[in-house]
Design a protein around this motif. Structure first.
Motif, PDB file in Angstrom:
ATOM      1  N   GLY A   1      35.339  37.389  40.890  1.00 48.47           N
ATOM      2  CA  GLY A   1      35.272  36.713  40.804  1.00 48.47           C
ATOM      3  C   GLY A   1      36.864  36.382  41.559  1.00 48.47           C
ATOM      4  O   GLY A   1      37.743  34.745  40.997  1.00 48.47           O
ATOM      5  N   HIS A   2      38.241  36.709  42.353  1.00 46.56           N
ATOM      6  CA  HIS A   2      39.196  36.631  42.095  1.00 46.56           C
ATOM      7  C   HIS A   2      39.143  36.027  43.168  1.00 46.56           C
ATOM      8  O   HIS A   2      38.721  35.578  44.347  1.00 46.56           O
ATOM      9  CB  HIS A   2      40.048  38.113  42.333  1.00 46.56           C
ATOM     10  N   ARG A   3      40.214  35.196  43.762  1.00 44.95           N
ATOM     11  CA  ARG A   3      40.113  34.218  44.734  1.00 44.95           C
ATOM     12  C   ARG A   3      41.638  34.551  45.576  1.00 44.95           C
ATOM     13  O   ARG A   3      41.743  32.905  46.404  1.00 44.95           O
ATOM     14  CB  ARG A   3      39.824  33.019  44.652  1.00 44.95           C
ATOM     15  N   ASP A   4      42.390  35.639  45.036  1.00 46.82           N
ATOM     16  CA  ASP A   4      43.595  35.370  45.828  1.00 46.82           C
ATOM     17  C   ASP A   4      43.937  36.750  45.398  1.00 46.82           C
ATOM     18  O   ASP A   4      43.970  37.676  45.242  1.00 46.82           O
ATOM     19  CB  ASP A   4      45.096  34.965  43.816  1.00 46.82           C
ATOM     20  N   MET A   5      45.138  36.710  47.001  1.00 47.93           N
ATOM     21  CA  MET A   5      45.281  38.157  47.395  1.00 47.93           C
ATOM     22  C   MET A   5      45.868  38.568  46.306  1.00 47.93           C
ATOM     23  O   MET A   5      46.275  39.611  46.351  1.00 47.93           O
ATOM     24  CB  MET A   5      45.407  37.397  48.967  1.00 47.93           C
ATOM     25  N   ALA A   6      47.082  37.666  45.714  1.00 50.59           N
ATOM     26  CA  ALA A   6      47.709  38.362  45.049  1.00 50.59           C
ATOM     27  C   ALA A   6      47.885  39.129  44.000  1.00 50.59           C
ATOM     28  O   ALA A   6      48.291  40.800  43.947  1.00 50.59           O
ATOM     29  CB  ALA A   6      48.729  37.516  44.681  1.00 50.59           C
ATOM     30  N   VAL A   7      46.366  39.156  43.948  1.00 49.82           N
ATOM     31  CA  VAL A   7      45.712  40.221  42.403  1.00 49.82           C
ATOM     32  C   VAL A   7      45.559  42.279  43.294  1.00 49.82           C
ATOM     33  O   VAL A   7      45.070  42.696  42.811  1.00 49.82           O
ATOM     34  CB  VAL A   7      43.837  40.502  42.398  1.00 49.82           C
ATOM     35  N   VAL A   8      45.432  41.953  45.011  1.00 47.21           N
ATOM     36  CA  VAL A   8      45.974  43.613  45.629  1.00 47.21           C
ATOM     37  C   VAL A   8      46.399  44.127  45.101  1.00 47.21           C
ATOM     38  O   VAL A   8      45.857  45.335  44.283  1.00 47.21           O
ATOM     39  CB  VAL A   8      45.277  43.167  46.873  1.00 47.21           C
ATOM     40  N   ASP A   9      47.620  43.905  44.710  1.00 52.78           N
ATOM     41  CA  ASP A   9      48.810  44.544  44.320  1.00 52.78           C
ATOM     42  C   ASP A   9      48.521  45.547  43.420  1.00 52.78           C
ATOM     43  O   ASP A   9      49.155  46.074  42.194  1.00 52.78           O
ATOM     44  CB  ASP A   9      50.083  43.960  45.019  1.00 52.78           C
ATOM     45  N   LEU A  10      48.001  43.927  42.327  1.00 49.81           N
ATOM     46  CA  LEU A  10      47.752  45.024  40.755  1.00 49.81           C
ATOM     47  C   LEU A  10      46.621  45.648  40.656  1.00 49.81           C
ATOM     48  O   LEU A  10      46.671  46.971  40.210  1.00 49.81           O
ATOM     49  CB  LEU A  10      47.508  43.820  39.622  1.00 49.81           C
ATOM     50  N   ILE A  11      45.562  45.986  42.056  1.00 44.11           N
ATOM     51  CA  ILE A  11      44.475  46.586  41.330  1.00 44.11           C
ATOM     52  C   ILE A  11      45.606  47.657  42.104  1.00 44.11           C
ATOM     53  O   ILE A  11      44.635  48.723  41.299  1.00 44.11           O
ATOM     54  CB  ILE A  11      43.062  45.960  42.127  1.00 44.11           C
ATOM     55  N   LEU A  12      45.973  47.690  42.952  1.00 44.46           N
ATOM     56  CA  LEU A  12      46.471  49.190  43.530  1.00 44.46           C
ATOM     57  C   LEU A  12      46.977  49.927  42.111  1.00 44.46           C
ATOM     58  O   LEU A  12      46.955  50.773  42.985  1.00 44.46           O
ATOM     59  CB  LEU A  12      47.230  48.750  44.506  1.00 44.46           C
ATOM     60  N   GLU A  13      47.869  48.810  41.552  1.00 42.78           N
ATOM     61  CA  GLU A  13      48.935  49.827  40.458  1.00 42.78           C
ATOM     62  C   GLU A  13      47.733  50.351  39.105  1.00 42.78           C
ATOM     63  O   GLU A  13      48.553  51.161  38.597  1.00 42.78           O
ATOM     64  CB  GLU A  13      49.737  48.952  39.929  1.00 42.78           C
ATOM     65  N   ILE A  14      46.862  49.572  39.167  1.00 45.12           N
ATOM     66  CA  ILE A  14      45.931  49.581  37.444  1.00 45.12           C
ATOM     67  C   ILE A  14      45.299  51.396  38.418  1.00 45.12           C
ATOM     68  O   ILE A  14      45.115  52.503  37.797  1.00 45.12           O
ATOM     69  CB  ILE A  14      45.166  48.998  37.555  1.00 45.12           C
TER      70      ILE A  14
END
Length: 452
Positions: free
Chosen positions: A171-184
């Motif tokens: 459901g994400h539509r923003d590329m900025a979430v990639v950094d958060l996914i990598l950190e998690i």
């Protein structure tokens, strides 16, 4: 003197009138004993003690005597057991009584080393009424209604999957979430994604429509249970795209010459739109900067297998259309040569990606992208400026496209992360290809790049 007889079993002397031996109970024969010899009185013979000989057939007498002994032993054992029970009960009663009494009066004195004789326990008479200490009954709290726990969105990487594509499925539509996914998931770059790897992706925060109630935990749990089928309700902006993508709202929503609006209908894709208007995905990406074209290969007419462009029903997409034919104007001299009215074209670029403050690993390529509000003239080029803020060195390149991949020679090689600043301007070139003027420079953006 009365006549006697002798017991054939035990040898006891019995009167002749007796028929059963009084010692062993054997049957007497009734044969009288011969009289004693004259010359003196013979003392009566004392019967010897009972001697049971099994070899003479005395088994029945032996068993009778053995049973009597066993009954006596059993009786003695039973009496001893009863005495043990009674003494144990008395000891327990004395300890229980003495323990409760001492707890209410004074602490128990320490034991001494002097042995003392066992004596019946004496229960001290309390001087006050003993209050039974009952535990306080605390009422149980009311049973709480269990709140459903919203679990993250877990996605397993398949063939051709990327971190951003898996985030889009959640459901994400923003590329900025990639950094958060990598950190998690303890990853350094998206290139570390392996086939079959499961990523933990947080659910996007839904944007509420004015007047809509805050989603409850039950609603979030329902979204979690139906993750593949449901996506958060997002508000659309003036471009017909979700607010999470509305970072290009500074771009005018009006149409430029040669552009028209296309309303997306059910079942349409970016490929079908490009085919219907006889254009390419690259052109659509240039005139629709607010729509992200993710991992699209513009050298492939279809955008490549990893190209992701999300469209929604009712969304407006700019498409190229033929320009209207110019209306001829007649001069007073009577000439019939049409003179089209010239429309000045302003080609001002604007930055698209990477975002300001983006971070790039050592094995990542940095691709700069920008949009434009017009087309380049024959003698114009886009001038790309990149400045290393650590060393002060500035790099420059002139391109006709709307993107530029930084060469490997621009990457730092001193083992440290460097910060860079970049901007794009429209430049005018002379016949030798030298830039003679620049205008419409974009606002500078920054990014960091690991050393190779």
């Amino acid at each position: 003197m009365s006549r006697t007889q002798k017991c054939p079993i035990c040898g006891a002397i019995e009167p002749l009138s007796e028929q059963v031996c009084r010692q062993c109970g054997a049957k007497l024969t009734g044969e009288p004993l011969p009289p004693p010899p004259s010359g003196g009185s013979v003392p009566p013979r004392i019967a010897p003690p009972l001697a049971l000989d099994p070899s003479r057939g005395d088994d029945d007498l032996y068993l009778s005597d053995l049973s009597k002994r066993m009954w006596r032993l059993l009786l003695v054992g039973l009496l001893a057991f009863v005495l043990l029970l009674v003494s144990g009960a008395l000891i327990l009663a004395s300890r229980w009584t003495g323990g409760t009494g001492s707890a209410a009066t004074s602490p128990t004195a320490p034991p001494t080393a002097t042995p003392r004789a066992l004596a019946p326990a004496v229960t001290a008479t309390p001087t006050q009424n003993i209050m039974m200490s009952l535990p306080t009954v605390t009422p149980m709290p009311p049973t709480a209604t269990p709140t459903p726990t919203v679990t993250p969105c877990y996605q397993t990487a398949g063939q051709g999957d990327t971190v951003l594509g898996m985030a889009y499925r959640c459901g994400h539509r923003d590329m900025a979430v990639v950094d958060l996914i990598l950190e998690i998931n303890n990853m350094k770059s998206p290139q570390e994604l392996q086939l079959g790897q499961t990523l933990e992706i947080p659910w996007p925060t839904p944007t509420l429509v004015p007047g809509q109630e805050t989603p409850t935990a039950e609603a979030n749990a329902e979204i979690s249970d139906n993750a593949p089928a449901l996506t958060p309700t997002l508000r659309l902006n003036q471009f017909g795209t979700p607010d999470t993508l509305a970072k290009y709202e500074n771009i005018e929503p009006t149409l430029r010459p040669g552009h028209a609006w296309h309303i997306v209908t059910e079942g349409e894709t970016i490929l079908s739109i490009a085919y219907n208007y006889n254009t390419t995905i690259e052109v659509l990406s240039q005139i629709n900067p607010e729509i992200p074209f993710l991992q699209c290969d513009y050298g492939d007419p279809t955008g490549g297998p990893n190209c992701v462009v999300l469209l929604s029903v009712g969304q407006r997409v700019r498409v190229p259309v033929p320009l209207p034919s110019p209306t001829p104007t007649f001069t007073p001299a009577g000439t019939l040569t049409p003179t089209p009215s010239a429309t000045p074209t302003i080609n001002a670029p604007y930055p698209l990606s990477p975002d300001d403050g983006a971070r790039f690993a050592a094995d990542q390529l940095v691709t700069l992208r920008w949009g434009s509000t017009g087309t380049l003239a024959k003698q114009e080029r886009y001038i790309v400026h990149v400045r290393d803020l650590q060393t002060g060195q500035e790099y420059m390149a002139s391109v006709a496209e709307l993107s530029y991949v930084l060469p490997g020679g621009w990457q730092p090689a001193d083992g440290n992360r460097h910060a860079f600043e970049w901007w794009v301007a429209v430049g005018t070139l002379d016949a030798q290809g030298t830039v003679t003027a620049e205008r419409y420079a974009t606002t500078p953006r920054r990014f960091t790049w690991e050393s190779r």
